[in-house]
Write an enzyme that holds these catalytic residues in place. Structure first.
Site, PDB file in Angstrom:
ATOM      1  N   TYR A 151      23.415  38.612 127.582  1.00 40.97           N
ATOM      2  CA  TYR A 151      22.643  39.916 128.194  1.00 40.97           C
ATOM      3  C   TYR A 151      21.654  39.509 128.795  1.00 40.97           C
ATOM      4  N   ILE A 152      20.497  39.009 128.064  1.00 44.55           N
ATOM      5  CA  ILE A 152      19.189  38.587 128.885  1.00 44.55           C
ATOM      6  C   ILE A 152      19.385  37.691 129.894  1.00 44.55           C
ATOM      7  N   ASP A 154      28.163  23.584 123.695  1.00 41.13           N
ATOM      8  CA  ASP A 154      27.311  24.022 122.568  1.00 41.13           C
ATOM      9  C   ASP A 154      25.997  23.181 122.704  1.00 41.13           C
ATOM     10  N   SER A 171      10.908  36.797 119.130  1.00 42.45           N
ATOM     11  CA  SER A 171      11.308  38.116 118.993  1.00 42.45           C
ATOM     12  C   SER A 171       9.973  38.783 118.203  1.00 42.45           C
ATOM     13  N   TYR A 204      17.368  35.539 110.595  1.00 38.83           N
ATOM     14  CA  TYR A 204      17.359  35.530 112.058  1.00 38.83           C
ATOM     15  C   TYR A 204      16.070  35.335 112.191  1.00 38.83           C
ATOM     16  N   LYS A 228      13.550  32.196 114.006  1.00 35.52           N
ATOM     17  CA  LYS A 228      12.768  32.440 115.441  1.00 35.52           C
ATOM     18  C   LYS A 228      11.278  31.635 115.164  1.00 35.52           C
ATOM     19  N   ASN A 234      12.294  45.512 122.134  1.00 31.70           N
ATOM     20  CA  ASN A 234      13.643  46.190 121.973  1.00 31.70           C
ATOM     21  C   ASN A 234      14.353  45.937 123.428  1.00 31.70           C
ATOM     22  N   ASN A 270      25.187  46.848 116.757  1.00 31.48           N
ATOM     23  CA  ASN A 270      24.183  46.759 115.527  1.00 31.48           C
ATOM     24  C   ASN A 270      22.982  47.709 116.135  1.00 31.48           C
ATOM     25  N   ASN A 271      22.831  47.389 117.276  1.00 31.25           N
ATOM     26  CA  ASN A 271      21.419  48.106 117.914  1.00 31.25           C
ATOM     27  C   ASN A 271      21.812  49.422 118.287  1.00 31.25           C
ATOM     28  N   ARG A 324      18.423  52.209 107.062  1.00 26.04           N
ATOM     29  CA  ARG A 324      18.967  51.293 107.156  1.00 26.04           C
ATOM     30  C   ARG A 324      18.084  49.967 106.169  1.00 26.04           C
ATOM     31  N   GLY A 364      16.187  47.134 105.444  1.00 26.68           N
ATOM     32  CA  GLY A 364      15.318  45.989 106.094  1.00 26.68           C
ATOM     33  C   GLY A 364      14.726  46.686 107.443  1.00 26.68           C
TER      34      GLY A 364
HETATM   35  P1  NAD Z   1      23.296  37.310 123.824  1.00 30.80           P
HETATM   36  O1  NAD Z   1      24.005  36.791 122.536  1.00 30.80           O
HETATM   37  O2  NAD Z   1      23.937  38.087 124.932  1.00 30.80           O
HETATM   38  O3  NAD Z   1      23.035  35.636 124.421  1.00 30.80           O
HETATM   39  C1  NAD Z   1      22.709  34.432 123.632  1.00 30.80           C
HETATM   40  C2  NAD Z   1      23.733  33.747 124.555  1.00 30.80           C
HETATM   41  O4  NAD Z   1      23.661  32.198 123.751  1.00 30.80           O
HETATM   42  C3  NAD Z   1      25.201  33.859 124.712  1.00 30.80           C
HETATM   43  O5  NAD Z   1      25.861  34.031 125.645  1.00 30.80           O
HETATM   44  C4  NAD Z   1      25.719  32.822 123.523  1.00 30.80           C
HETATM   45  O6  NAD Z   1      27.130  32.505 123.971  1.00 30.80           O
HETATM   46  C5  NAD Z   1      24.773  31.786 123.522  1.00 30.80           C
HETATM   47  N1  NAD Z   1      24.766  30.749 122.668  1.00 30.80           N
HETATM   48  C6  NAD Z   1      24.513  30.930 121.256  1.00 30.80           C
HETATM   49  N2  NAD Z   1      24.618  29.879 120.694  1.00 30.80           N
HETATM   50  C7  NAD Z   1      24.688  28.757 121.520  1.00 30.80           C
HETATM   51  C8  NAD Z   1      24.534  27.402 121.376  1.00 30.80           C
HETATM   52  N3  NAD Z   1      24.728  26.884 120.029  1.00 30.80           N
HETATM   53  N4  NAD Z   1      24.973  26.431 122.238  1.00 30.80           N
HETATM   54  C9  NAD Z   1      25.178  27.265 123.652  1.00 30.80           C
HETATM   55  N5  NAD Z   1      25.043  28.722 123.739  1.00 30.80           N
HETATM   56  C10 NAD Z   1      24.867  29.389 122.616  1.00 30.80           C
HETATM   57  O7  NAD Z   1      21.791  37.755 123.448  1.00 30.80           O
HETATM   58  P2  NAD Z   1      20.746  38.343 124.363  1.00 30.80           P
HETATM   59  O8  NAD Z   1      20.442  39.674 123.717  1.00 30.80           O
HETATM   60  O9  NAD Z   1      20.866  37.985 125.427  1.00 30.80           O
HETATM   61  O10 NAD Z   1      19.524  37.485 123.407  1.00 30.80           O
HETATM   62  C11 NAD Z   1      18.814  36.163 124.166  1.00 30.80           C
HETATM   63  C12 NAD Z   1      18.027  35.467 123.256  1.00 30.80           C
HETATM   64  O11 NAD Z   1      16.842  36.415 123.165  1.00 30.80           O
HETATM   65  C13 NAD Z   1      18.425  35.228 121.916  1.00 30.80           C
HETATM   66  O12 NAD Z   1      17.804  34.065 121.480  1.00 30.80           O
HETATM   67  C14 NAD Z   1      17.755  36.433 121.059  1.00 30.80           C
HETATM   68  O13 NAD Z   1      17.684  36.049 119.616  1.00 30.80           O
HETATM   69  C15 NAD Z   1      16.618  36.679 121.750  1.00 30.80           C
HETATM   70  N6  NAD Z   1      16.238  38.172 121.461  1.00 30.80           N
HETATM   71  C16 NAD Z   1      17.124  39.076 121.761  1.00 30.80           C
HETATM   72  C17 NAD Z   1      16.581  40.366 121.566  1.00 30.80           C
HETATM   73  C18 NAD Z   1      17.755  41.449 121.806  1.00 30.80           C
HETATM   74  O14 NAD Z   1      17.414  42.532 121.247  1.00 30.80           O
HETATM   75  N7  NAD Z   1      18.808  41.347 122.683  1.00 30.80           N
HETATM   76  C19 NAD Z   1      15.445  40.712 120.920  1.00 30.80           C
HETATM   77  C20 NAD Z   1      14.584  39.387 120.823  1.00 30.80           C
HETATM   78  C21 NAD Z   1      15.159  38.302 121.038  1.00 30.80           C
HETATM   79  C1  UD1 Z   2      16.757  44.947 115.555  1.00 29.08           C
HETATM   80  C2  UD1 Z   2      16.776  43.894 114.480  1.00 29.08           C
HETATM   81  C3  UD1 Z   2      15.629  42.873 114.681  1.00 29.08           C
HETATM   82  C4  UD1 Z   2      15.633  42.705 116.330  1.00 29.08           C
HETATM   83  C5  UD1 Z   2      15.895  43.728 117.259  1.00 29.08           C
HETATM   84  C6  UD1 Z   2      16.197  43.562 118.781  1.00 29.08           C
HETATM   85  C7  UD1 Z   2      17.639  44.783 112.427  1.00 29.08           C
HETATM   86  C8  UD1 Z   2      17.257  44.929 110.866  1.00 29.08           C
HETATM   87  N1  UD1 Z   2      16.520  44.560 113.188  1.00 29.08           N
HETATM   88  O1  UD1 Z   2      15.510  45.832 115.258  1.00 29.08           O
HETATM   89  O2  UD1 Z   2      15.575  41.784 114.205  1.00 29.08           O
HETATM   90  O3  UD1 Z   2      14.461  41.855 116.943  1.00 29.08           O
HETATM   91  O4  UD1 Z   2      16.857  44.714 116.732  1.00 29.08           O
HETATM   92  O5  UD1 Z   2      17.177  43.036 118.981  1.00 29.08           O
HETATM   93  O6  UD1 Z   2      18.802  44.741 112.789  1.00 29.08           O
HETATM   94  N2  UD1 Z   2      19.363  52.959 114.657  1.00 29.08           N
HETATM   95  C9  UD1 Z   2      20.038  54.113 114.141  1.00 29.08           C
HETATM   96  N3  UD1 Z   2      21.343  54.060 114.497  1.00 29.08           N
HETATM   97  C10 UD1 Z   2      21.843  53.020 114.830  1.00 29.08           C
HETATM   98  C11 UD1 Z   2      21.083  51.475 115.151  1.00 29.08           C
HETATM   99  C12 UD1 Z   2      19.982  51.903 115.090  1.00 29.08           C
HETATM  100  O7  UD1 Z   2      19.630  55.018 113.771  1.00 29.08           O
HETATM  101  O8  UD1 Z   2      23.354  52.851 114.741  1.00 29.08           O
HETATM  102  C13 UD1 Z   2      17.933  53.039 114.565  1.00 29.08           C
HETATM  103  C14 UD1 Z   2      17.175  52.061 113.517  1.00 29.08           C
HETATM  104  O9  UD1 Z   2      16.994  52.682 112.426  1.00 29.08           O
HETATM  105  C15 UD1 Z   2      15.816  51.948 114.338  1.00 29.08           C
HETATM  106  C16 UD1 Z   2      16.297  52.149 115.813  1.00 29.08           C
HETATM  107  O10 UD1 Z   2      17.471  52.737 115.839  1.00 29.08           O
HETATM  108  O11 UD1 Z   2      14.904  52.834 113.968  1.00 29.08           O
HETATM  109  C17 UD1 Z   2      16.248  50.795 116.647  1.00 29.08           C
HETATM  110  O12 UD1 Z   2      17.250  50.040 116.023  1.00 29.08           O
HETATM  111  P1  UD1 Z   2      18.051  48.443 116.481  1.00 29.08           P
HETATM  112  O13 UD1 Z   2      18.074  48.926 117.942  1.00 29.08           O
HETATM  113  O14 UD1 Z   2      18.753  48.143 115.840  1.00 29.08           O
HETATM  114  O15 UD1 Z   2      16.515  47.760 116.633  1.00 29.08           O
HETATM  115  P2  UD1 Z   2      15.524  47.201 115.583  1.00 29.08           P
HETATM  116  O16 UD1 Z   2      15.726  48.019 114.238  1.00 29.08           O
HETATM  117  O17 UD1 Z   2      13.923  47.149 116.167  1.00 29.08           O
END
Ligand code: NAD
Ligand code: UD1
Length: 336
Positions: free
Chosen positions: A11-12, A58, A124, A148, A152, A178, A197-198, A291, A293
């Site tokens: 994604y990012i 990988d 993160s 997780y 980090k 986020n 999840n998000n 939820r 955590g």
């Molecule tokens: P994403 O899952 O869309 O992208 C991660 C990519 O890494 C995927 O394409 C996956 O196939 C690849 N990958 C995972 N393990 C691998 C491995 N061992 N070897 C090769 N490729 C591998 O996730 P994203 O949302 O784009 O996040 C990117 C980074 O940012 C991650 O490290 C994540 O932890 C961090 N991050 C994401 C968020 C968020 O909310 N999206 C928030 C904070 C930090």
């Molecule tokens: C989650 C992760 C965090 C990660 C971040 C960004 C958890 C416990 N934490 O955080 O480690 O860095 O994503 O990827 O998973 N919510 C609802 N209904 C839903 C989903 C979420 O009400 O179906 C609420 C949550 O309670 C929260 C807000 O929406 O208040 C944002 O949730 P989410 O998008 O999961 O992000 P974080 O909780 O910040």
């Protein structure tokens, strides 16, 4: 510059690829596609009209990673690759530590062996755990409370030790808040492989009719409307932050840590309202229990990144929701 993106199909990473290519950089991607599809990179090529060199591999395959550096000219690495689900990390901690940490060690070994010492790491805001004061600046105490988040933090510490051993490294630890939204063209976006999840991918799937209703996790927090407050940042702003971090590394700063957030907190219900406005669709929701955590409130003090990188997030929640909706609407089944 020639930039290697680990996890660049995700994604990012895919959004950052667009930004890098549009700024005239060359991009090499290594990704094992465990949470992404190669179609995302094809779409990036379509958007930019530029080619990406792609290795499906990988990161823990040390010899394979070393080969990439032997065959490609690389000036800097952005390390996105990692597993990112909090709930999954609680169930499968060894898989999370192994994937996220082993992959980073193999990457750093290959970088060292090939004389590449410029690294941007995807950290993160989760490293702050349950912060005592808001907004959160980079000096706030750390203390993640799930595997997780700890993976980090451990990686941040490994990179800090690496820098201490050899001051010729330049490393930027970027703590994202986020990330939401999508490229405005609607061709790339977040494509969760399972039930999201998000919050925002869940809301998008309710809006498009894939899911029936949102469950709002708690309305009894000490926040203005009782629902959780977060710092949502447009993924294009985040991508720009990576470009600024790469520029910074050219100046030889050593090891630096930046929060990438907007500095504004929004509640779940505010985001739902903004999404309804952007999509013209109603988002049915039900308030359920908290939820496990979750923390009540989390938003950044982004002033250090502004001062040091000249970067601020410019896109607001209406734009985040409009862009997320365009992607969801144009691609109801994701990348397929
Ligand atoms: P994403 O899952 O869309 O992208 C991660 C990519 O890494 C995927 O394409 C996956 O196939 C690849 N990958 C995972 N393990 C691998 C491995 N061992 N070897 C090769 N490729 C591998 O996730 P994203 O949302 O784009 O996040 C990117 C980074 O940012 C991650 O490290 C994540 O932890 C961090 N991050 C994401 C968020 C968020 O909310 N999206 C928030 C904070 C930090
Ligand atoms: C989650 C992760 C965090 C990660 C971040 C960004 C958890 C416990 N934490 O955080 O480690 O860095 O994503 O990827 O998973 N919510 C609802 N209904 C839903 C989903 C979420 O009400 O179906 C609420 C949550 O309670 C929260 C807000 O929406 O208040 C944002 O949730 P989410 O998008 O999961 O992000 P974080 O909780 O910040």
């Amino acid at each position: 510059m020639n930039i290697l993106l680990t996890g660049g199909a995700g994604y990012i990473g895919s959004h950052t690829c667009v930004m890098l290519l549009e700024q005239g950089h060359d991009v090499v991607v290594v990704d094992n596609l465990c949470n992404s599809k190669v179609e995302s990179l094809k779409r990036v090529e379509k958007i930019t009209g530029k080619k990406i060199i792609f290795y499906q591999q990988d990161l823990s395959n040390a010899a394979g990673v070393d080969e990439i550096f032997k065959h490609q000219l690389i000036d800097a690495v952005i390390h996105f690759a990692g597993l990112k689900s909090v709930a999954e990390s609680v169930d499968q901690p060894l898989r999370y530590y192994q994937n996220n940490i082993d992959g980073t060690l193999a990457l750093c070994d290959a970088m060292l062996a090939n004389g590449v010492k410029n690294l941007v790491f995807s950290s993160s805001a989760t490293v702050y755990g349950n912060p005592e004061t808001m907004p959160i600046n980079e000096n706030a105490p750390v203390g993640p409370f799930n595997p997780y988040g700890r993976s980090k933090l451990f990686i941040e510490e490994i990179l800090t030790d690496l820098y201490a051993s050899d001051k010729s490294w330049n490393i930027a630890l970027l703590r994202y808040f986020n990330p939401v939204g999508a490229h405005p063209g609607g061709l790339i976006g977040e494509d969760p492989s399972d039930l999201p999840n998000n919050l925002m991918p869940y809301v998008s799937q309710v809006a498009v009719g894939k899911l029936s209703e949102l469950k709002v996790f708690g309305d009894d927090y000490e926040t203005p409307d009782g629902t959780g407050v977060r710092d949502y940042i447009h993924v294009m702003d985040l991508a720009e932050g990576h470009l600024k971090a790469l520029e910074k590394l050219q100046a030889g700063p050593g090891l630096v840590t930046y929060n990438l957030g907007t500095g504004r907190g929004c509640s779940v219900l505010e985001m739902v309202a903004a999404f309804e406005k952007a999509s013209g669709r109603q988002i049915p929701y039900q308030i359920v229990g908290r939820r496990q955590g979750d923390i009540p409130t989390c938003y950044a003090d982004p002033s250090f990144a502004e001062k040091e990188l000249g970067w601020t997030a410019s896109r607001g929640i209406d734009e985040m929701c409009a862009d997320a909706w365009r992607w969801q609407h144009m691609n109801p089944k994701g990348y397929l």
